[in-house]
Every structure is written in structure tokens, then in C-alpha cells.
Design an enzyme around this catalytic site. Structure first.
Site, PDB file in Angstrom:
ATOM      1  CD  GLN B 123      49.446 100.051 112.630  1.00  8.92           C
ATOM      2  OE1 GLN B 123      48.867  99.193 111.644  1.00  8.92           O
ATOM      3  NE2 GLN B 123      49.639 101.111 112.350  1.00  8.92           N
ATOM      4  N   GLY B 124      51.084  99.627 117.116  1.00  7.40           N
ATOM      5  CA  GLY B 124      52.339 100.447 117.751  1.00  7.40           C
ATOM      6  C   GLY B 124      53.319 100.934 116.718  1.00  7.40           C
ATOM      7  CE1 TYR B 125      53.127  98.129 113.055  1.00  6.35           C
ATOM      8  CE2 TYR B 125      52.823  99.091 111.024  1.00  6.35           C
ATOM      9  CZ  TYR B 125      52.989  98.068 111.605  1.00  6.35           C
ATOM     10  OH  TYR B 125      53.029  96.742 111.002  1.00  6.35           O
ATOM     11  CB  SER B 126      52.954 106.706 114.364  1.00  9.71           C
ATOM     12  OG  SER B 126      52.441 107.032 112.929  1.00  9.71           O
ATOM     13  CD  GLU B 241      44.685  95.154 105.332  1.00  6.38           C
ATOM     14  OE1 GLU B 241      43.491  95.823 105.000  1.00  6.38           O
ATOM     15  OE2 GLU B 241      44.780  94.091 105.278  1.00  6.38           O
ATOM     16  CG  ASN B 381      47.344 111.695  99.935  1.00 10.05           C
ATOM     17  OD1 ASN B 381      47.395 110.703 100.822  1.00 10.05           O
ATOM     18  ND2 ASN B 381      46.582 111.797  99.295  1.00 10.05           N
ATOM     19  CD  GLU B 382      51.758 116.186 101.176  1.00 14.44           C
ATOM     20  OE1 GLU B 382      51.724 115.200 101.965  1.00 14.44           O
ATOM     21  OE2 GLU B 382      50.994 117.127 101.343  1.00 14.44           O
TER      22      GLU B 382
END
Lengths: 373, 395, 373, 395
Positions: B123-126, B241, B381-382
Site C-alpha cells: 500500500q503506497g499511501y503514507s 475495513e 488515535n489523536e
């Protein structure tokens, strides 16, 4: 009691911090981590040269006659720089054991060697290997025969002598054991903060009478463990200072959603809590060290409080330093994770929070000592 | 949840795992040891033969049309059985986007390899400047005839070292809102200009990578859907998901392991399971797990009843990740000084624990260190709390 | 088992919520608080009219044949509206004891009276007064003689009968005791959430054989306490819903430093945590009620988890609701403090978090039951 | 802290309290019962006679020039001894502002009554729209010849029902920054137009009040210092009090009480002091108290060494208030179901505990409920964290 003035200590701290910042940089530290020894032999020689290894050794034996307060200054710097060298086992545990429990000959032999950087020593006491057989000593003529196992011996591989705690006819005794002695075997590993540790197996190891510490009794060991707990607190104080500084810097520089992370209130408040926690841990640590240095009646109480609060602070700061760094905090290449793992170790060594709180709670339930105020 | 058909399905999955999950793979998983790519592939092919690896896909594409509840049960039971992580990059991410938004040609070309795990996806997201803030991605794809020329850097790319293909978010335009110029591209990892550099994480392991894209030429037919709509497809994936983020199965398995560890470790002659502090702590983790299951079941029941997906993903992600950290934190605390030796050799299959340390400890320490990331990845989570404050609470 | 469908329950919830919002407003509630009874007799009559008092009473005895699920709907509304009436002791404890352990005559006498609002009953079991003498019963001809003390008897002053748990030759027994009987004395007080409670002293009180519950054994009491724990969870769910709603409203409207408090990230995240906690407590509560309603094997496990999680949520929400309200939250005049005190009570009644977690931890240590999934 | 002179002073204070603190007053304090105004006055007059009530004042104004450390020790030891709260409105707030910024006439007129507690003061700061956000105050003071005409509403005014005088922040101008138009005024509570309305708090007690000011005429000579500088004087006060915010003495007393309560309460035949959970919880509170003392001592040592006051007030306020809540929360948990009966009659002196409830419980419940305010008043802890983030961390 100590030959040092506060000014001396401040100067010591300055030179330590300068060394850490200038000579013990990330690159050098990574090289040390990857070396076989797992610590810097060259640095050890430097520490000796600069007189750091002898700060708490009596002047008669080539030291400068300091005490716990000076060792704490050293350990705080060790925490700041995540130093990898065997300061804790050699200077606090082994030199402490020999200074307080050794014979004149043992002192004359080992203390100068430690101060001059010629000898690395460690102490084996905790039974970290599950179901390991405890070490027992039996008298055999003038000698002693030692058998059993000890786990988590810090820098066991590098030690010239391992001071082994053994049971001698129901009493605690300490023996200076050369790792090369017949019947000694060591299994090597790394601690979670990358330090060399070992498990020790003793199989009918013969130790000469002169290698038994005459004053190596349970009281000595308890006093050593108290000192070591405070040294660990001081090291944690240093590590927390830098972990907080790195995290604060990151909050100020890393941008997300078009602004720095540090401009958001939630990271701000968390950083405040981390700062307060570090401040609190430092204050109670120095208070306990002050009390222990003069053997004040509230020294035990303050030590338990120091270790417990410093453990709580270490956990908060370690975890949140990673969290606030985000992905980069999870990488081995960046140093904050190393602070986290060092703090994990320090949190647990010489009694975790639970252990100390149980004791403190028991004392408090039995009556609140006035000595504490 | 007490519906007999559902219970029967659960029993089926459980039984299947007992019979068909290779023992050597299960042992590695339970010991927290390294798995080879071939271990993942072997197990996923077993599930493929059973028709389960894409059970949640529509029948038209070879799936079984599982309901969200079935999907969750499948995930739970395989996790509990000690199956490897079902790598989602193909079957959960690339596959559904392709069959939903892709061209006929893309479906034909990619879906079979995804189903059979013959093609490994990543997965090439970040990116270095776009983690929780994905809209900020900078990797550029410039049209040049029949090709896009892609340049930039992806990071935190899980298992990219094994990947044949990457699905990536790339910037095809700088106009308008940052989300609007993003496109969804399928990139062959063997293309010239693709360089994968490992990132070692604080557990000393290699899961993550940086992927450098240096004038990588990607055929235009590898664009999924419409140019500039990549953000929409990525959000679709997220919703897709949403109900697995709780990781109930994994937490259940870890809690079993914690309990076992507590029984194994003795302090003062008594196992930790006899220590009042430890019993209460175990009770607390159990209570949180039971409550998380109850929350999931409510969401699943709503999904079964056809309710539109909401913001469950954020809620479950927060609760699930914090519970996992609670459990692995307890493991490390239970090990106490015995857990301070981190023998990474112990993560190698077949390793025989020597005297140093405690059997199983390396895997637990690895899990603990690795799982510090659960509250960071997929939107910290923030960020999840920001989303809930805004979208659910209207703040 | 229950005569209610889900649709019935939804309708019940709607009418309860309507009553709470329209008829049980702040003014009326304050008047009730200040009344001598400490609860609304008029409201009690209304509840009877609307059929709420009989929802879990068998149809043969004038009820509508529901069960725990319906009582939970009622208790949730009681929590939302902070109802002051003796629902828990009368409908759950007393009616439960008589339904499950009473004789045919006792059922015929008391269950219709309860359903019709003619009788208020309570149960005395916990020994809340320190060092109080436990209640013992001895046989005296056909009668029993009861002596001893019980603390924290909910609505003891208003009760037509107090069902007293007593020790009868080593076994648990339950007796219907009229507060007017010779030898009964009651000391009155208010609970922290303003409900009337009493301490009960029994001094050789003679109880007829017909007022002993034939099935009033330890198992019955345990089952009642389980049911009551879940009723308390349901009440807490309702109270938390409204406490959260009021706090959220306040965050949206109260301005400070020129903007609403709710525009700051820290209050936002705290409100998210409060919302998630309430959601989690609700989910596990309904799951446990579902399990208990069908006597599923995991009912005990889920009940313990529900009470523990609901206690944790109650504390977080109660404390933070006050904190986020600031000064106004500290005033008796404003209702949020009343939610706080009600939640304090509910957190502790029928076992606080610690008690349930100890049990749950013990079961888990002994093996994780598969029934729980 | 181990300095013999300091230890001797501590012993003096302790001994003085043992001898001179009236037993009836101490018993009420330890039982958490209501104190009458006369109780406070009686004790403060005893301290006045000893010269200690204004020990921290300069000698020129009748004080003893105590150092910050002596001041803290005095506060600690009186608290621990069970002395009533030393009401600070006169001797800590109004007095120091008047002798520092007031006119000769104001000093002559007001300081004697403050020293002797013959005049009771209250603090007119907070308003319905200005709690943590004090700069926002709206109460107007309009100059009319030799008088100010003051109108507005103050709230959360502690013990205003007993007050002869109020020192108040009032708005004399709306120009410029909101802080600049605020003045510091001394208002006679017997003036026409002053109405005090009680606020009952959630502990069912009357400590707080609303004070309505309706065209109250205040002579111009009651303006302290310069018009428009009131904000500066209020901040001066804050710094003045910075080292007492930790409330170490009060926490010490409460922790003693918790320990006693734990010893008194039995569960399953054993006192709570034997319960491992309770022992650890007690240990944790003790550790926090010891650490807080250590932090205070560092600050005090710095102050002794002449360092300028910094932001200690925020840090100590956060730590101190959260510790107090930790202790009172533990008290209520220790009482458990026995603490759910709140008999406010039990707050009346001389009350004999009947059968219901536990002796001492009403006082502990009151303390717990009342102390929910410690994290709210004086600038909520959220505000304190904002201050530290900005001023100390530079965020």
C-alpha cells in the site's frame, strides 16, 4: 561525608554533559551498539582519565572520595547520553560491595583498578532465569565450591570478576569469581536497551578464601540494592530530560494539517504532564539521594517513593514520546525509541513500581513515620 | 450473536483452522516468531482453496458474499487459532477497489492473482510529510502520453520488500482542495526507478520500508477509476475495513498468552495468577475485551440490518488499539526483569531457548514494541478523537 | 420467555422517556427531593396506572409478564430522569424474591399489590453498619424470632414489608417483616443521591411462618443480586447518557476566552472518551442482560464485566461532567452534580469495580471460558 | 530541609498547635464538621496573639518577615495539627495588596482589623461570565464625584455571608486590552445595594455565594493604587501565594485520615490495611505526597536563594489538587457502600453518630464532594496546563 562541594558537583555535571553532547553522538553510539563488546572500551578509558570512574572511590585507593550524590550526577549524564558503558555494575554494585564489604587486600587490589579503568566488574544476584538453581557455596578446606545459576548478569561477558551472591550455610555471601575459572560458563544476550547481559552457570567452581568478601552479608546487599535503585532513578531522570527535550523539539518543528503539532492543545497538555512527571521524579530522586547520603531515617521511605514515581514517569514519558513522534518514533534509526527501551529497563531494575509501592503502603499502613517530613 | 447459523459458521471456521492450519506456521505465530513470505502465501492458498480468503467478496468476483458478521467471525477465529495475519493489501484493499471502481481489463488482469496470493501487494499511501495527514501527499504523477511518470517517496510501507505490485495515492493535480488532485494508481514494483529501502523498527524487525519512486513509468491503464478521485476510493477502503479495526481476535489470542505467561511465572514461589494485583489486572483486561466484543456485535448487528457505515472505524480503532497495548504492556510487566533480555534470535523459527531469558519472551517483547504503533498507524488515535469530536459530537 | 417483543420494548422506552422529559422536570424533582418521603407517591401511582410496576410480574398476578430486559428499559429511564421512586427495591429485589421464592399465597398477596402500586417493598441484606450484629432467626413454635441489624435498607421507611435476610440454623432465609411489628426500629437517613435509606434493628421480632419465603435461599439471593447488578448497570447507562448530553450541550454553549469551550481540543477529546465509555458500558450491559435473560453460560462473566466497565465509565463521566462544567457543576441547584452523586451510588451498589474484577480475573486465571465469545 | 533552625521552627509550630489549638475546634476539623465564623476567629486571634497569623508580613506592618520556607512550614504544621483553614482573604490577599500598593490612609484603616481578624474579608473576583477567564469581568465602576458607582455580579464568593469587606476587581474602562481597564476596589459589604445570596454546593453546604452589586457607592479613597492597574495587583497576589497551592499540609492530614479509615473498616474480617490492593493504593498516594513535598522543597530552596517567582503556582496547583482528589476519592472508595449514606446532620458539631452509617463518614464524603472543586477554582487545571504549555514549554 563527601569530599565534593556543590560547586564540584556542578562542574562534574557540566563536563559530563559536554562529553555526552560532543563525544558521544548518535553515530558513535550506533557504532558502539553494533560492536561485539556492546560498549565503548575507548570511552571507558576516557572516563578513567577524566577521573569519573573513581569519583566514589576512597582517596586512599586512587579515587576522589565522593559518594552517592556524585554517582548520581554521573548516572544522570549516563541517562542523558544513553551511555552503554558498565557504570552501574562496576561503580555502584561491584565497587560498592568491595568498598563496604571487602578486605583490605581486596580493596587495595580492585578499587584502584576500577578507578584507573583497568578492571570491569559486575555483580550476579537476581535469579532471572526461570526455575534456575540458586547458587550455593560450600566450604572445601580453605576454599569454597560454588554451584548454581544466576540470570541477567549485566556485562557478564566483559567482567574481569563477577561478584556472585551465594548461599553459604543459610547466610548470604559474596565471592569474586573470575569468568575464566574452571566450571564457569556464560550465555550471552542483549538487554532490551542493547546492553550485553549474560546468564551465569557455576558448576563446582573453586574459589579461594581470599575471594570471599568478609563483609558481604545480606545487609550489605540490601544497602547496595538501595543505592543501585537510586542510581537507576538518577539515570532515568537524565533519560527523561532528553526524551522530553526531543519530543518538545519535535512538537515545535513537525507540521501536520498546515501547522505544528505543538499548536494543538492535546499534545500541549500531554507535554506538560510529561514535564511535570519528570520534574517530580527528579525532585523525589534528589531528595532520596540526599537522605540516603546522610543515612537519614526516612531514606528507605524516600527511596521507595523515588523508584515508584520515577517508574511511573518513565512509562508515561517513554510511551508518549513515541506516540507524539508518530511513525518516526517507531524506527530504530531515530533515537527516541532507544530512550523508550532504556526507560523500560530502568523502570524495572531494582524493583518496579508495584514492588516499591507495596513496601511503601505497608509502612504507611503500619504508621506514618514523622521522619518523612 | 446467539443465532445457531452464526454459531455453526463460527464452529466451522474454528474446526477448519484446527485441521488445516499448518502446525509449523501456527507455532511461529503463537511464539511471536518471524514468518517468511512463503508462510503467509501457504496459509492464504489453503484459505483460497476453501474459498474463504475472499469470502467477503461478492460471488460475481469469486467471493461468498459474507455479511459483516461472518467476516468478523472469520477474522476472530483465524486470529484465535494462531493463523498468520491475513495480509489485507490484496484481498481487502486492492481487490475491492479494483472490482468496485476498476476497468474490466484491470479486473481480469489483477483479481485472480489477488485471490490466489500469487501477486503480493503493498500500500503506497503514507509519505514522510503525510502520515496522519494523508491529503498532504506530494508524490507526483505527470501524464506523458500513455504513461504517468511518477516521482516521490512513500514510507511506512509494510512488506514492500515482498511486493509485486503497489496501489498508491499520487498527486495528479495541485488545483483546488488538496484531496481533489489525488489519483489511485497501480504500480509494478519491478518497474525501473522503484527502490525499496528497509526501515528497521524499534522491535529490531523489518516490517516497514521506504519506497522511492524515481521517474517510474506507469501505463495509463493502471489508473483506477477517474483521475483525481483517488481520495474517494481510499475513503471507501477505510469504511470497508471499519469493523475489523477492533482486532478482537488478536486481543483474545494475546490475552490467552498473557494468562499462560502469568501461570508460568512464579514470584515468591506462587504463580502470578495467584497474585491479587495480577488477577485484578487480568480481570480488567478481560472486562475490556468482553466490552469491546459487545460494541463490535452492536455495530455488526446494525450492519447486518443494513445500516450505513458510520464512524465506527474511529471508535473501534481507539478501543481496539488501546486494549492491545494494555495486554502487551501487561505481558512485559509480567515478565518483569525476565523480560528485559530481548533475544531477537528467539524470533527465528526453530530457535531453542537457551538458559538466558524466558521461553516465549522474545515474541512477547517484540509484540509489545511493535504494538506501540497501533495507536499511531492508520491515523493516530489523536486524529481519530478529532474525527469523532467533529463528526459525532459536532464540536 | 418474555411476553414482550423488541417493538414492545421500544414503545415502553418511548413512553418512559416522554414521561421523564415532560412530567419529571427539574422543578418537580426538587420538590420530591425535599418532601418527607423523598420520593413521589403521586408518580408511583402514575407508574402503576401506566403498567410499569407490573412489567416483570407474571400475567397471572396482574403483571404483563416481562423480564429483566423490560426492567432494564425501565431502569435506564430511571437513570435518565434520576427518578427517586423505589423501583429497584420493590420491582427487582422484592418482587424478584417473591416471584422466584415465594409461596403461592405470598405471590397472590404481594405481586398484584406491587403491580397496582398498592405496596412498596424492600429487601435488607447488606451489613452496612459497622460491627452490626447479623440478623439471626430462630424457630419458636410455628413462628420465627428475628434479631439483629441491617444497614442501608433502601426506602426502609416507606416499605410496607421489608424482606429481611436472616441466618436460620446456618442457612439463608428470607422473611417478610412489617416495619410496624413489635421490636422493629428504623433509623432514617438519605443516601448520597438523596434517596431515603434506613438502618434496621430487629429486637426479638416475631414473624409468622407464612411470612418466611419457602424458596428464599442463598441461591435465590445470589440470583437476585446478579439481576440487581444488571438493573443498576442499566440505570447507570441512562444517567450517563444524560450526563454526557448535558456536558456536550454546555461545551457547545459556554464561552470562555471569546469562544466556546467545546472548540478546544482537550475538552473535545475528553468528551469523546466519555462518549466511548458510555457506549462501551451500554453495549456490555445489554449483552449481559441478554445472556442473563436466557440463562446463558456466560451470563456471570458478562455481568461482572458489565458492572466493572459501567463503574469505570460512571466514574470518568461523573467526574469529568463536573470538571467540564466548572463552577456551575459544583452547585446543588444545577442538576449535573445530582447525576454525579447518582453515578457514585450506582458505581458501588451490588459490587464495585474491584469486586467484580477480582471475580472476573479469578475466572480468567482458571481458564478462559469459551462460552464468552 | 534538614537545617536544624528550620527543624526547630517546625517543632515550635507543632508544639504551639498542640498546646493552643482549642480541642473543640480541632475535633470539628478532623471530623470534617461545619465550623462557625467564631471558630475561625477564635483560632486566628490565638495566632494573632502569638504574632503568627501575619508571620509572613514584613516587620514594618507587624509581621515577622518569614521566609517562604517558614511560611510553608507554618501552613503544613497547622494543617496537620487539625487547625481550621487559615482564611486567606484578609491576611494573605487584602493585607499584602494594601501594604504594598495602598495609601497610608488605607494601611492605617484596614491593616489592624486584618491582623486581628476583627474585619472579615471576601474576594470579589469571579463572575458568571468570568471564572477561569478573569480578564473578562463585567462589573462596572463608574466615577461619580468622590465615589464609584459599582454594578454587577460576583459569584463563587467564599464566606461572603460573613464578610465585612470585599476586595474586588471592577471594570473602570473598556478601552484597550481587557486587562487594562480593571481596578482594585475595597467595598464595604454593609453598603446599600450589596446583596449576598447563598450558593449551596454539591456537598449540601454553604461556603459560596453570589454577591449582587446594585449601584453600590464606594468612596474613591477605597481605590487601591492606580485606576486600571487592578490586574497587576491581582497577579501580584497570585505569585504571593504560589507556594501554598500544593496544600501539602492538608494532604498529609487527609492521608492520615485515610489510613485510619482503612484500619477501621473491615472486609471479610480483615481491615483494609491488610488488603494488598489497598496497601498499594495507600503506597501510591504516599509516594505522590512525598514527591510533591520534594518538589515544594526545591521551589522553596530556590525562593530562599532569592530566585524570582516563576510558574510554580501552576505546577503545584495541578499536582496538589489532583493529589487531594486522589486521597478523598480513596476515602470514599474505602467507605464503599458504607459511604453512600450522606448524613449532613453529621456535619453539625456535637452530633452523635447513630446506627446508620459510619462515624466520620459524613465529613469524608463532604470533603470528597467539596474537593471536586480543587481542580476548578483558581483557574481550572486545564487553564494551568495551557499556561505551562505556553510559558514554560513555549508551545
Amino acid at each position: 561525608m563527601s569530599a565534593f562541594t556543590q560547586e564540584d558537583r556542578n562542574m562534574l555535571a557540566d563536563s559530563l554533559n559536554r562529553f555526552v553532547e560532543e563525544a558521544y553522538d548518535g553515530e558513535r553510539r550506533f557504532a558502539i551498539l553494533k560492536s561485539d563488546d556492546g560498549f565503548g572500551r575507548q570511552e571507558w578509558a576516557t572516563y578513567a582519565e577524566l577521573g569519573w570512574l573513581g569519583i566514589a572511590i576512597d582517596e586512599r585507593h586512587g579515587g576522589s572520595g565522593g559518594g552517592l550524590a556524585e554517582l548520581a550526577v554521573l548516572m544522570r549524564a549516563a541517562g542523558r547520553g544513553l551511555l552503554m558503558e558498565p557504570l552501574l555494575p562496576t561503580l555502584i554494585l561491584a565497587a560498592g560491595a568491595i568498598s563496604q564489604g571487602g578486605s583490605a587486600e581486596q580493596k587495595a587490589l580492585w578499587l584502584p583498578a576500577i578507578a584507573e579503568g583497568r578492571a570491569i566488574l559486575t555483580l550476579a544476584q537476581d535469579d532471572a532465569a526461570q526455575d534456575a538453581a540458586p547458587v550455593t557455596a560450600t566450604k572445601a578446606g580453605d576454599d569454597y565450591i560454588l554451584s548454581g545459576q544466576r540470570g541477567f548478569v549485566l556485562y557478564g561477558a566483559a567482567a574481569d570478576r563477577i561478584i556472585v551472591k551465594a548461599d553459604l550455610a543459610g547466610n548470604t555471601a559474596l565471592f569474586l569469581v573470575p569468568p575464566t575459572a574452571h566450571g564457569v560458563s556464560l550465555a550471552h544476550a542483549r538487554s532490551i536497551d542493547d546492553r550485553p547481559v549474560a546468564d551465569l552457570v557455576l558448576d563446582n567452581v573453586r574459589v579461594a578464601a581470599g575471594d570471599c568478601l568478609p563483609g558481604g552479608d545480606a545487609r550489605l546487599l540490601e544497602s547496595l540494592n538501595q543505592t543501585a535503585a537510586l542510581a537507576v532513578c538518577a539515570e532515568a531522570v537524565g533519560a527523561m530530560e532528553i526524551a522530553n527535550r526531543l519530543t518538545l523539539d519535535y512538537l515545535k518543528t513537525r507540521t501536520q494539517f498546515g501547522t505544528t503539532i505543538g499548536s494543538f492543545q492535546v499534545p500541549q497538555h500531554r507535554m506538560v504532564d510529561m514535564t511535570l512527571a519528570a520534574q517530580e521524579a527528579a525532585a523525589i530522586t534528589w531528595a532520596a539521594i540526599g537522605a540516603a547520603s546522610v543515612q537519614a531515617p526516612d531514606a528507605d521511605l524516600l527511596t521507595a517513593a523515588a523508584k515508584a514515581r520515577s517508574a511511573a514517569a518513565a512509562r508515561l514519558i517513554g510511551e508518549q514520546a513515541i506516540q507524539l513522534h508518530g511513525g518516526i518514533g517507531m524506527t530504530e534509526e531515530y533515537v527516541i525509541g532507544h530512550y523508550y527501551r532504556r526507560l523500560m529497563l530502568l523502570e524495572t531494575l531494582f524493583g518496579g513500581a508495584g514492588w516499591h509501592l507495596d513496601r511503601l503502603g505497608g509502612w504507611t499502613a503500619a504508621g506514618m513515620a514523622e521522619g518523612s517530613v | 450473536m446467539r443465532d445457531p447459523a452464526i454459531q455453526a459458521f463460527r464452529a466451522d471456521v474454528k474446526q477448519f483452522c484446527e485441521k488445516n492450519l499448518p502446525r509449523d506456521i501456527r507455532d511461529k505465530v503463537l511464539a511471536g516468531q518471524h514468518l517468511a513470505k512463503s508462510d503467509y502465501v501457504r496459509w492464504q492458498k489453503i484459505l483460497f482453496d476453501k474459498g474463504w480468503i475472499v469470502g467477503h467478496w461478492p460471488r460475481a468476483y469469486g467471493g461468498q458474499d459474507w455479511t459483516p458478521l461472518q467476516r468478523a467471525i472469520f477474522d476472530d477465529e483465524t486470529s484465535k487459532a494462531g493463523a498468520p495475519w491475513l495480509t489485507p493489501f490484496g484481498v481487502c484493499y486492492a481487490g475491492p477497489v479494483i472490482y468496485t471502481f476498476g476497468s474490466a481489463q484491470q479486473k481480469e488482469r489483477y483479481l485472480p492473482g489477488i485471490r490466489s496470493t500469487d501477486t503480493w501487494w503493498c500500500q503506497g499511501y503514507s509519505e514522510p510529510g503525510a502520515g496522519s495527514d494523508l491529503a498532504n501527499i506530494k508524490t507526483r504523477a505527470v501524464r506523458d502520453g500513455d504513461q504517468y511518470v511518477v516521482s516521490g517517496q512513500k514510507t511506512w510501507t509494510t512488506m514492500a520488500q515482498w511486493a509485486d505490485m503497489m496501489f498508491a495515492l499520487v498527486r495528479t493535480s495541485n488545483d483546488g482542495k488538496p484531496q481533489n488532485g489525488i489519483s489511485f494508481l497501480l504500480i509494478d514494483m519491478n518497474s525501473p526507478g522503484v527502490t525499496v529501502r528497509p526501515i528497521i523498527s524499534i522491535d529490531k524487525c523489518h516490517h516497514l520500508n521506504e519506497v522511492f519512486l524515481d521517474d517510474v513509468r506507469v501505463p495509463v491503464e493502471n489508473l483506477v477509476g477517474v483521475e483525481g478521485r483517488g481520495w474517494t476510493y481510499a475513503k471507501f477502503l477505510l469504511n470497508n475495513e471499519r469493523l475489523l479495526g477492533a482486532e478482537v481476535g488478536k486481543s483474545t489470542r494475546l490475552l490467552h498468552q498473557l494468562r499462560q505467561t502469568m501461570a508460568d511465572i512464579r514470584e515468591g514461589g506462587r504463580p502470578l495468577t495467584d497474585d491479587p494485583h495480577w488477577r485484578r489486572r487480568l480481570g480488567e483486561l478481560r472486562a475490556r475485551l468482553l466490552a469491546l466484543e459487545a460494541v463490535c456485535n452492536e455495530y455488526l448487528a446494525a450492519a447486518e440490518a443494513g445500516s450505513t457505515p458510520g464512524l465506527e472505524v474511529s471508535a473501534l480503532k481507539i478501543m481496539g488499539s488501546e486494549l492491545i497495548q494494555g495486554i502487551t504492556g501487561a505481558m512485559v510487566d509480567a515478565l518483569a526483569i525476565k523480560g528485559l533480555v530481548y533475544q531477537t534470535e528467539g524470533l527465528e523459527p526453530g530457535w531453542q531457548a537457551p538458559l538466558v531469558g524466558v521461553p516465549g519472551a522474545p515474541g512477547m517483547i517484540r509484540e509489545h514494541l511493535h504494538d506501540r504503533a497501533t495507536t499511531i498507524y492508520g491515523g493516530a488515535n489523536e486524529i481519530q478523537r478529532n474525527i469523532l469530536a467533529k463528526a459525532v459530537l459536532g464540536l
